[in-house]
Design a protein around this motif. Structure first.
Motif: not given
Length: 446
Positions: A65-77, A417-431
């Motif tokens: 989640v921390s890594i993906l938070a950085i990736v998402a931040s770079l995308i918004f940047g 963290p739930p927002l990050v997981r939802a953005m990258f579809g991790l919740n569906a992948g885990a299920k």
């Protein structure tokens, strides 16, 4: 099949202390089950209970989640870079006629900006020699040093259940005391530097200890107290720099004398680089914090107090002592950040000696998930953003404020963290991974 209970898990970080999880929510310590022979196969429903797959454990972990938070931040940047780039704006005026021009301009704007950021923070392939090539990386390490030390201080307070907003003031007071000992005391080489380091530790530790003492004895909220102590520290140093004994001779500006070489941290790579031994101190401080939290009784008590003060008190631990000790250690680490500024890079005291390191340290501790190793890597990341942001602005004209926006987005995503997981579809992948594991377990049982 035997119904004999399984043996209790190993307790505590050193297997001699009760684990924090054994402290009941009602404040009672649950006795561990007696160790018995482990059955050859698990009994009951546990035999058919599906185990989490590797993927489901990865996507549910905080590190990803921390890594993906950085990736998402770079995308918004990147989106902000595109929206503020004049060439993209010009090409977008005829987007429907030639959309390729707009897309090309957008790609060039983002790639040039982030390319300049990378080259200014890690490696410059256009350097004349190897030293010039690695100079950006040494700058990143230099800037990261106070961030790591102050971040560790905030992290220690987090683990004890306190929100230390006062790292800024603790850096200032540590730097002030270290600077005064540096330029006013005449001590032998070697001893002088050690005394300066100790002075910085004492300055930061005492300043944070005030907040810990008030929290422990009066219940004063540490957030309010540390914020107020920040202002007191800044204004106190501003007053010090009006005194003749603190001013640089021949100058009316609020700046102290330069600390002598005997009070300066030695350079690691020679005079062509600013990297100093403060970075090694930061690494040692990271190792110390890991040992403190995971292998020491004091650290175990701090974590217990942070997890459940009532349960820790019932178990015989002193909650007041835990608060005070945690804040003193946190302030001492922030004071070391002040020493890194005085003895490592700046060599003289000013009102802005702490820059914004104390406030950035909060983000560093959050991104590091309040763990020593994570905090160290988060400090390196923010050091790279700081060091590279200047080069990005110089070479491409992209405002350095974009870096601040990226940092802000990192905080936002780390807090959700739930927002990050939802953005990258991790919740569906885990299920889906859990469903596949359940089917595989059902097939094996059949």
């Amino acid at each position: 099949m035997s119904d004999t209970p399984l043996p209790a898990p190993a307790t505590g970080p050193d297997n001699n202390q009760p684990d924090i999880d054994q402290l009941g929510k009602a404040g009672e310590q649950r006795p561990a089950a007696a160790a018995v022979a482990t059955p050859s196969t698990p009994s009951g429903s546990d035999f058919n209970e599906p185990k989490d797959s590797v993927w489901s454990r990865i996507v549910s972990g905080s590190g990803l989640v921390s890594i993906l938070a950085i990736v998402a931040s770079l995308i918004f940047g990147a989106i902000l870079i595109i929206l503020t780039d004049p060439k993209v704006s010009a090409a977008s005026s005829y987007f429907f006629a030639q959309p390729g021009d707009t897309l090309t301009a957008a790609w060039k704007a983002v790639s040039n900006a982030y390319g300049a950021l990378f080259e200014s923070a890690f490696f410059n392939p256009q350097g004349r020699n190897f030293g010039d090539m690695i100079y950006p990386f040494t700058e990143t390490l230099t800037v990261s040093t106070p961030l790591i030390l102050a971040g560790l201080g905030v992290m220690i307070a987090f683990r004890a259940g306190m929100f230390n907003i006062g790292a800024q003031g603790q850096i200032v007071m540590g730097a002030a005391l270290a600077a005064y000992v540096g330029f006013s005391w005449n001590l032998p080489v070697g001893i002088h530097l050690i005394v300066v380091i100790l002075a910085g530790i004492v300055g930061g530790g005492i300043w944070a200890g005030i907040a810990g003492f008030l929290k422990a004895k009066t219940g004063a909220h540490e957030v309010i107290v540390t914020i107020m102590l920040n202002y007191i520290a800044l204004n106190l140093v501003a007053y010090f720099l009006t005194l003749p004994s603190w001013l640089r001779p021949g100058s009316n500006n609020p700046i102290s004398p330069i600390v002598p070489e005997s009070a300066q941290l030695p350079l690691l790579l020679g005079e062509n680089f600013r990297l100093h031994w403060g970075f090694i101190i930061a690494l040692l401080a990271t190792a110390f914090c890991w040992w403190l939290l995971n292998r020491s009784t004091v650290g175990f008590e701090m974590r217990a107090v942070g997890a459940n003060p009532a349960a820790a008190r019932t178990a015989g631990m002193s909650v007041s002592k835990g608060y005070i000790v945690a804040m003193v250690i946190a302030g001492a680490l922030a004071g070391l950040a002040g020493v890194a500024q005085i003895s490592g890079t700046e060599h003289s005291l000013t009102v802005g000696i702490a820059a914004s390191f104390g406030f950035d340290a909060i983000t560093v501790a959050l991104l590091g998930r309040s763990k020593p190793i994570g905090t160290m890597f988060a400090g390196l990341l923010f050091g790279a953003l700081r060091a590279g942001g200047v080069g990005m602005q110089t070479e491409t004209g992209v405002p350095i404020d974009i870096v601040l926006v990226v940092q802000s987005f990192i905080v936002l995503f780390i807090a959700a963290p739930p927002l990050v997981r939802a953005m990258f579809g991790l919740n569906a992948g885990a299920k889906r991974a859990k469903k596949r594991a359940a089917k595989a377990a059902a097939g094996g049982a059949a």
